[in-house]
Design a protein around this motif. Structure first.
Motif, PDB file in Angstrom:
ATOM      1  N   GLN A  22      19.706  34.360  -7.571  1.00  0.00           N
ATOM      2  CA  GLN A  22      20.691  33.792  -8.997  1.00  0.00           C
ATOM      3  C   GLN A  22      21.054  34.959  -9.590  1.00  0.00           C
ATOM      4  O   GLN A  22      22.631  34.333 -10.035  1.00  0.00           O
ATOM      5  CB  GLN A  22      19.787  32.526  -9.092  1.00  0.00           C
ATOM      6  N   CYS A  23      20.520  35.151 -10.389  1.00  0.00           N
ATOM      7  CA  CYS A  23      21.133  36.241 -11.417  1.00  0.00           C
ATOM      8  C   CYS A  23      21.848  36.906 -10.820  1.00  0.00           C
ATOM      9  O   CYS A  23      23.437  36.774 -11.454  1.00  0.00           O
ATOM     10  CB  CYS A  23      20.153  37.174 -11.663  1.00  0.00           C
ATOM     11  N   GLY A  24      21.889  37.963  -9.642  1.00  0.00           N
ATOM     12  CA  GLY A  24      22.892  38.610  -9.199  1.00  0.00           C
ATOM     13  C   GLY A  24      24.493  37.852  -8.611  1.00  0.00           C
ATOM     14  O   GLY A  24      25.250  38.140  -9.087  1.00  0.00           O
ATOM     15  N   ALA A  25      23.778  36.462  -8.355  1.00  0.00           N
ATOM     16  CA  ALA A  25      25.506  35.451  -7.690  1.00  0.00           C
ATOM     17  C   ALA A  25      25.774  34.771  -8.750  1.00  0.00           C
ATOM     18  O   ALA A  25      26.945  35.373  -8.829  1.00  0.00           O
ATOM     19  CB  ALA A  25      24.559  34.268  -6.767  1.00  0.00           C
ATOM     20  N   GLU A  26      24.733  34.646  -9.783  1.00  0.00           N
ATOM     21  CA  GLU A  26      25.860  33.966 -10.846  1.00  0.00           C
ATOM     22  C   GLU A  26      26.814  34.875 -11.974  1.00  0.00           C
ATOM     23  O   GLU A  26      27.939  34.762 -12.444  1.00  0.00           O
ATOM     24  CB  GLU A  26      24.845  32.869 -12.000  1.00  0.00           C
ATOM     25  N   ARG A  27      26.729  36.395 -11.933  1.00  0.00           N
ATOM     26  CA  ARG A  27      26.845  36.721 -12.682  1.00  0.00           C
ATOM     27  C   ARG A  27      28.590  37.044 -11.674  1.00  0.00           C
ATOM     28  O   ARG A  27      29.431  37.293 -12.548  1.00  0.00           O
ATOM     29  CB  ARG A  27      25.886  38.262 -12.391  1.00  0.00           C
ATOM     30  N   TYR A  28      27.659  37.259 -10.257  1.00  0.00           N
ATOM     31  CA  TYR A  28      29.517  38.070  -9.901  1.00  0.00           C
ATOM     32  C   TYR A  28      30.285  36.324  -9.920  1.00  0.00           C
ATOM     33  O   TYR A  28      31.884  36.764 -10.721  1.00  0.00           O
ATOM     34  CB  TYR A  28      29.334  38.072  -8.246  1.00  0.00           C
ATOM     35  N   ALA A  29      29.654  35.389 -10.211  1.00  0.00           N
ATOM     36  CA  ALA A  29      31.054  34.002 -10.284  1.00  0.00           C
ATOM     37  C   ALA A  29      31.542  34.060 -11.598  1.00  0.00           C
ATOM     38  O   ALA A  29      32.904  33.932 -11.220  1.00  0.00           O
ATOM     39  CB  ALA A  29      29.908  33.136  -9.902  1.00  0.00           C
ATOM     40  N   ARG A  30      30.922  34.392 -12.498  1.00  0.00           N
ATOM     41  CA  ARG A  30      30.696  34.143 -13.790  1.00  0.00           C
ATOM     42  C   ARG A  30      32.066  35.668 -14.236  1.00  0.00           C
ATOM     43  O   ARG A  30      33.173  34.923 -14.537  1.00  0.00           O
ATOM     44  CB  ARG A  30      30.207  33.840 -15.097  1.00  0.00           C
ATOM     45  N   GLU A  31      32.019  36.929 -13.686  1.00  0.00           N
ATOM     46  CA  GLU A  31      32.878  37.854 -14.026  1.00  0.00           C
ATOM     47  C   GLU A  31      32.967  38.249 -13.393  1.00  0.00           C
ATOM     48  O   GLU A  31      34.261  38.619 -13.827  1.00  0.00           O
ATOM     49  CB  GLU A  31      31.702  39.421 -14.443  1.00  0.00           C
ATOM     50  N   VAL A  32      33.409  38.147 -12.540  1.00  0.00           N
ATOM     51  CA  VAL A  32      34.399  38.518 -11.282  1.00  0.00           C
ATOM     52  C   VAL A  32      35.356  37.174 -11.148  1.00  0.00           C
ATOM     53  O   VAL A  32      37.122  37.223 -11.007  1.00  0.00           O
ATOM     54  CB  VAL A  32      33.785  39.174 -10.092  1.00  0.00           C
ATOM     55  N   LYS A  33      34.980  35.937 -10.600  1.00  0.00           N
ATOM     56  CA  LYS A  33      35.618  34.892 -10.109  1.00  0.00           C
ATOM     57  C   LYS A  33      35.932  34.011 -10.805  1.00  0.00           C
ATOM     58  O   LYS A  33      36.901  33.193 -11.079  1.00  0.00           O
ATOM     59  CB  LYS A  33      34.777  34.625  -9.283  1.00  0.00           C
ATOM     60  N   GLY A  34      35.163  34.428 -12.329  1.00  0.00           N
ATOM     61  CA  GLY A  34      35.788  33.534 -13.817  1.00  0.00           C
ATOM     62  C   GLY A  34      35.635  32.218 -13.504  1.00  0.00           C
ATOM     63  O   GLY A  34      35.588  31.754 -14.638  1.00  0.00           O
ATOM     64  N   PHE A  35      34.354  31.533 -12.606  1.00  0.00           N
ATOM     65  CA  PHE A  35      33.475  30.775 -12.975  1.00  0.00           C
ATOM     66  C   PHE A  35      33.370  30.182 -14.772  1.00  0.00           C
ATOM     67  O   PHE A  35      32.970  31.889 -15.700  1.00  0.00           O
ATOM     68  CB  PHE A  35      32.576  30.510 -12.385  1.00  0.00           C
ATOM     69  N   SER A  36      32.765  28.996 -15.264  1.00  0.00           N
ATOM     70  CA  SER A  36      32.068  29.227 -16.743  1.00  0.00           C
ATOM     71  C   SER A  36      31.554  27.406 -15.787  1.00  0.00           C
ATOM     72  O   SER A  36      32.310  26.717 -15.505  1.00  0.00           O
ATOM     73  CB  SER A  36      33.633  28.816 -18.401  1.00  0.00           C
ATOM     74  N   TRP A  37      30.261  27.348 -16.833  1.00  0.00           N
ATOM     75  CA  TRP A  37      29.457  26.222 -16.446  1.00  0.00           C
ATOM     76  C   TRP A  37      29.816  25.222 -17.797  1.00  0.00           C
ATOM     77  O   TRP A  37      29.374  25.583 -18.747  1.00  0.00           O
ATOM     78  CB  TRP A  37      28.109  26.583 -15.957  1.00  0.00           C
ATOM     79  N   ASP A  38      29.691  24.015 -17.292  1.00  0.00           N
ATOM     80  CA  ASP A  38      29.778  22.580 -17.908  1.00  0.00           C
ATOM     81  C   ASP A  38      28.961  22.128 -17.836  1.00  0.00           C
ATOM     82  O   ASP A  38      28.417  21.502 -19.244  1.00  0.00           O
ATOM     83  CB  ASP A  38      31.449  22.106 -17.625  1.00  0.00           C
ATOM     84  N   ILE A  39      28.028  22.058 -16.801  1.00  0.00           N
ATOM     85  CA  ILE A  39      26.548  21.635 -16.087  1.00  0.00           C
ATOM     86  C   ILE A  39      25.944  22.429 -15.605  1.00  0.00           C
ATOM     87  O   ILE A  39      27.046  23.230 -15.024  1.00  0.00           O
ATOM     88  CB  ILE A  39      27.080  20.179 -15.979  1.00  0.00           C
ATOM     89  N   ILE A  40      24.800  22.482 -16.705  1.00  0.00           N
ATOM     90  CA  ILE A  40      24.077  23.167 -15.668  1.00  0.00           C
ATOM     91  C   ILE A  40      22.360  22.574 -15.432  1.00  0.00           C
ATOM     92  O   ILE A  40      22.109  22.163 -15.997  1.00  0.00           O
ATOM     93  CB  ILE A  40      23.529  24.639 -16.032  1.00  0.00           C
ATOM     94  N   ALA A  41      21.895  23.153 -13.660  1.00  0.00           N
ATOM     95  CA  ALA A  41      20.818  21.847 -13.450  1.00  0.00           C
ATOM     96  C   ALA A  41      19.696  23.075 -13.044  1.00  0.00           C
ATOM     97  O   ALA A  41      20.853  23.228 -11.265  1.00  0.00           O
ATOM     98  CB  ALA A  41      21.370  20.967 -12.998  1.00  0.00           C
TER      99      ALA A  41
END
Length: 303
Positions: A22-41
């Motif tokens: 999860q750590c690796g995947a989330e970091r890619y989604a956020r840093e490379v693809k520009g995702f930001s999270w409004d809700i985290i479950a």
């Protein structure tokens, strides 16, 4: 034209040491693809990862996974001594004091800036309980969400919530926790393959039998939840093509086709309790690779 920001939900499953994925995947989604999270479950290890992300501790989360080891998470093991202790009334094979200390050192509720939702299950009532950033004793709730029964001792969050354990027992990827918040997009990072991985040999002992049983059980919960979401999306699409709108049968709100990106491993990430750096580093890399494959050429833009 006024720009409307998408409301994006991140859903993090359980999986113990596989949480490095999860750590690796989330970091890619956020840093490379520009995702930001409004809700985290999150549930289980997803509760820990999700809390760190909700506090904005992105770099610290990466540091934790890059330096973690078994002794920084738990004590004890499955051996004659632990079996004797169980016979004398102990409630688990392992202790989780190292993890409790780590959580206490890192947790600062004042840093939580997003809608955080943590799930845990009561062994008393059997209910799945959802905790938010405003819940009392949130640190204990987060810890309880990581407790695999028999592996670790249930957590008494408060007199109202005694004997709480892993939220993954009933809600391995807590889709329902965020759908009620009407998100525009979902990103689900699951820690295991969607289909059960055959073993090379039968489980060797009662601990391995228990862990295998838990894996199979939570895998089925995730698949059923995901298929239900996909079914609803398909029905909404078909209705829209005919100029119709479907509504939620209980609350009357219009159902929407919600884009959902599921990032999950394409091979077995290993033992739930294997926090060795060799395994962790492989999972971190697998998370980045799978996020790159799943998200592909997706470009983030507000609409």
């Amino acid at each position: 034209m006024e720009t409307v920001k998408k409301k994006v939900a991140l859903i993090l499953s359980g999986g113990g040491a596989r949480g490095a994925f999860q750590c690796g995947a989330e970091r890619y989604a956020r840093e490379v693809k520009g995702f930001s999270w409004d809700i985290i479950a999150g549930v289980s290890v997803g509760a820990l990862n999700g809390t760190m992300l909700a506090m904005g501790k992105y770099q610290r989360l990466n540091e934790v996974w890059n330096t973690i080891s078994n002794d920084k998470v738990y004590t004890g093991g499955f051996n004659l001594i632990s079996v004797i202790k169980l016979l004398l009334g102990a409630k688990s094979f392992y202790g989780n004091e190292p993890l409790r200390r780590m959580l206490k050192a890192e947790f600062d509720p004042s840093l939580i800036t997003v809608d955080l939702r943590i799930g845990a299950v009561s062994l008393v009532s059997g209910e799945y309980i959802q905790f938010t950033k405003d819940s009392p004793n949130l640190a204990e709730a987060i810890l309880s969400s990581t407790v695999m029964p028999i592996i670790w001792t249930p957590v008494d969050i408060s007199p109202e919530f005694p004997a709480m354990v892993d939220g993954g027992l009933r809600n391995i990827s807590p889709l329902g926790d965020v759908l009620a918040q009407d998100p525009d997009e979902l990103v689900v990072i699951n820690c295991q393959q969607q289909e059960p991985v055959p073993l090379n040999a039968p489980p060797a002992d009662v601990l391995q039998i228990g862990l295998r049983t838990l894996d199979l059980m939570i895998n089925e919960i995730f698949i059923n939840d995901l298929r239900e979401l996909q079914r609803i999306n398909l029905l909404v699409q078909q209705a829209a093509a005919k100029g119709l709108t479907l509504t939620h049968p209980r609350i009357g709100r219009a159902l929407r086709d919600i884009p959902c990106y599921v990032i999950d491993p394409d091979y077995d990430l290993g033992d739930t309790l294997d926090f060795s750096q060799e395994t962790i580093q492989a999972s971190l890399k697998a998370g980045v690779r799978r996020a790159r494959e799943v998200l592909g050429d997706l470009k983030r833009r507000e609409h």
